[in-house]
Design a protein around this motif. Structure first.
Motif, PDB file in Angstrom:
ATOM      1  N   ASP A 103       0.839  -1.197   0.000  1.00  0.00           N
ATOM      2  CA  ASP A 103       0.000   0.000   0.000  1.00  0.00           C
ATOM      3  C   ASP A 103       0.876   1.249   0.000  1.00  0.00           C
ATOM      4  N   ARG A 104       1.945   1.201   0.765  1.00  0.00           N
ATOM      5  CA  ARG A 104       2.979   2.239   0.709  1.00  0.00           C
ATOM      6  C   ARG A 104       4.303   1.525   0.503  1.00  0.00           C
TER       7      ARG A 104
ATOM      8  N   GLY B 279       8.673  -6.285   5.850  1.00  0.00           N
ATOM      9  CA  GLY B 279       7.275  -6.698   5.902  1.00  0.00           C
ATOM     10  C   GLY B 279       6.373  -5.881   6.785  1.00  0.00           C
ATOM     11  N   GLY B 280       6.958  -5.055   7.676  1.00  0.00           N
ATOM     12  CA  GLY B 280       6.134  -4.142   8.440  1.00  0.00           C
ATOM     13  C   GLY B 280       5.430  -4.715   9.654  1.00  0.00           C
TER      14      GLY B 280
ATOM     15  N   PRO C 222       8.177   0.316   7.343  1.00  0.00           N
ATOM     16  CA  PRO C 222       9.200   1.348   7.510  1.00  0.00           C
ATOM     17  C   PRO C 222       9.286   2.248   6.284  1.00  0.00           C
ATOM     18  N   GLN C 223       9.965   3.377   6.441  1.00  0.00           N
ATOM     19  CA  GLN C 223      10.313   4.213   5.293  1.00  0.00           C
ATOM     20  C   GLN C 223      11.307   3.475   4.399  1.00  0.00           C
TER      21      GLN C 223
ATOM     22  N   ASP D   8       1.236 -10.112  -0.546  1.00  0.00           N
ATOM     23  CA  ASP D   8       0.236 -10.246   0.517  1.00  0.00           C
ATOM     24  C   ASP D   8       0.714  -9.506   1.758  1.00  0.00           C
ATOM     25  N   GLU D   9       0.635  -8.184   1.725  1.00  0.00           N
ATOM     26  CA  GLU D   9       1.187  -7.367   2.801  1.00  0.00           C
ATOM     27  C   GLU D   9       0.522  -7.649   4.140  1.00  0.00           C
TER      28      GLU D   9
END
Length: 364
Positions: free
Chosen positions: A14-15, A143-144, A163-164, A236-237
Motif C-alpha cells: 500500500d505504501r 514486511g512491516g 518502515p520508510q 500479501d502485505e
C-alpha cells in the motif's frame, strides 16, 4: 562500498518502500536528506552492545539532525508493554513529536519493539529499520510486522507498520556471535523450504563457506533469502493468504519459546525444532516423504541448529498453540512443507496429529 554497488529491492505494498542491501551505516544520513518529508529529530532505539559497536559509524551521517539514543536491555522479555511505556516516557522527555523518526538499530527484538513503539506513538510516526543481525536482515526487518509479547503468547499485541526503508549494512554481521547467526539461518532455510528449492540446494552445497563467513557467500545468502521475503510480502502485505507461509515452524516454535519463558531456547532454535515438527506432521499427511524430512533435519544439523528438545510436555505445548494468532474459529492453522520449495496452509490438523509431531521432536 559505493552506492553503485548497493542493491535495492522494492517492497510493493500500500505504501511501497525500498530494502537497501550493502548500504553503509555512515550514509543513512544522506538518504534521509533525500526524503520528501524533512527529518529534524531522530530517536535511535537499540541495545548498548549494538550501540558500542555501531553508534559512532551511524552518527557520522547524522550530524545535521537532533538525535537521541534510547537504550533497551537485551532479551526477548523486553518486548513488553512495560518497556513500551518506558520508551514513551523517554521519548516525550526528549521532545519527540509526530515528525520524529525512529531508527531501529539492532536485531529482531529491537525491530519489533521499536517498530511497535513507532506504530502507536502519537498514532504512528516514521520508522527506518537498520537490521544488524542475520535474522533481522533476511526476515524480521522486512514486511512491516511489529509487536510486543503477552504472557499468553509471543507477538500477541502487534500492528502492520511498514518502515520508510530497510537499511542493511552487511558488515554488521562480521561481529555476530554464532548463536545469532543460527537464528538467521533458521529463517533463511525456512524461506528455502517454502519458496525456493534452489536456495535449499545452495545451503546444502555452501555449508563450509557459510560457516567460515565468506563475505561473497554471505552476501548471496542474505540477498537471495531476503528476496524471498520481499516477493511474498509484496503479494500479501496484510497476511490474508500467501504471506502465512512465512510462519512455517513458528506455531510450534512460538509455543516452545512461550512455554520456556523465552529462556533456554532462542527464536532460531525454536523455529528449527518447529520446522522439523511441521515436517513430521506433513509426512503424516502425505505431503512430504520421510527422505525429505531427514534431508531437512540433516541440513539444520549441519549448521548446528537443534532438531529435538528434551524435558518438555507435549500436552502443555499443544495448549500453548491455542493462543496462536493464525488460529481461526478455534481451529489451529498450521503451515506444512509440501516437498522442498513449497508449502501449504493446513486448516484440518487434529490435536492428535499435532501431539504426534511434538513427540517426534521431544527427546527423553
Amino acid at each position: 562500498m559505493s552506492s553503485a554497488e548497493w542493491q535495492k529491492i522494492e517492497v510493493l505494498a500500500d505504501r511501497s518502500y525500498p530494502v537497501y542491501l550493502g548500504a553503509p551505516l555512515e550514509e543513512l544520513g544522506d538518504y534521509l536528506h533525500s526524503l520528501p518529508e524533512k527529518v529534524e529529530h531522530i530517536l535511535i532505539i537499540s541495545h548498548q552492545t549494538v550501540l558500542d559497536l555501531y553508534a559512532k559509524r551511524l552518527m557520522k551521517g547524522l550530524e545535521d539532525y537532533r538525535v537521541n539514543l534510547l537504550v533497551v536491555p537485551a532479551g526477548e522479555t523486553e518486548k513488553s508493554l512495560e518497556r513500551l511505556s518506558q520508551l514513551t516516557t523517554a521519548a516525550l522527555r526528549y521532545g519527540a513529536d509526530r515528525k520524529t523518526l525512529v531508527v531501529a538499530l539492532g536485531g529482531g527484538v529491537i525491530g519489533d519493539l521499536a517498530g511497535f513503539f513507532a506504530s502507536v506513538f502519537m498514532r504512528g510516526i516514521r520508522l527506518i529499520q537498520v537490521p544488524t543481525t542475520l535474522l533481522a536482515q533476511v526476515d524480521s526487518s522486512i514486511g512491516g510486522k511489529v509487536a510486543v509479547n503477552h504472557p499468553a503468547g509471543k507477538n500477541i499485541l502487534g500492528a502492520f507498520h511498514p518502515p520508510q526503508a530497510v537499511w542493511t549494512d552487511f558488515t554488521t554481521l562480521e561481529s555476530l556471535p554464532w548463536i545469532e547467526v543460527e537464528n538467521g539461518l533458521a529463517e533463511s532455510i525456512k524461506h528455502a523450504l517454502i519458496a525456493d528449492s534452489d536456495l535449499f540446494d545452495f545451503f546444502e552445497t555452501q555449508v563450509d563457506g557459510i560457516k567460515r563467513r565468506d563475505p561473497s557467500i554471505w552476501r548471496m545468502m542474505v540477498t537471495r533469502s531476503s528476496s524471498v521475503k520481499v516477493r511474498i510480502v509484496s503479494q500479501d502485505e496484510r497476511e490474508q493468504g500467501i504471506r502465512g507461509l512465512l510462519n512455517l515452524g513458528h506455531s510450534f516454535g512460538h509455543a516452545l519459546e512461550t512455554q520456556m519463558n523465552y529462556r533456554g531456547v532462542t527464536h532460531g532454535q525454536g523455529v528449527s525444532i518447529g520446522i522439523v515438527a511441521a515436517a513430521h506432521l506433513a509426512n503424516a499427511k502425505g505431503l512430504i516423504t520421510l527422505d525429505e524430512v531427514e534431508k531437512i533435519e540433516q541440513l539444520l544439523q549441519h549448521y548446528g541448529l537443534p532438531t529435538t528438545i528434551s524435558g518438555q510436555d507435549p500436552q502443555a505445548l499443544l495448549q500453548r498453540m491455542q493462543a496462536d494468532k493464525k488460529n481461526q474459529g478455534g481451529r489451529k492453522i498450521l503451515i506444512l512443507p509440501q516437498g522442498i520449495g513449497n508449502a501449504v496452509i493446513s486448516k484440518d490438523c487434529l490435536d492428535s496429529e499435532i501431539l504426534a509431531a511434538w513427540h517426534h521432536v521431544i527427546s527423553d
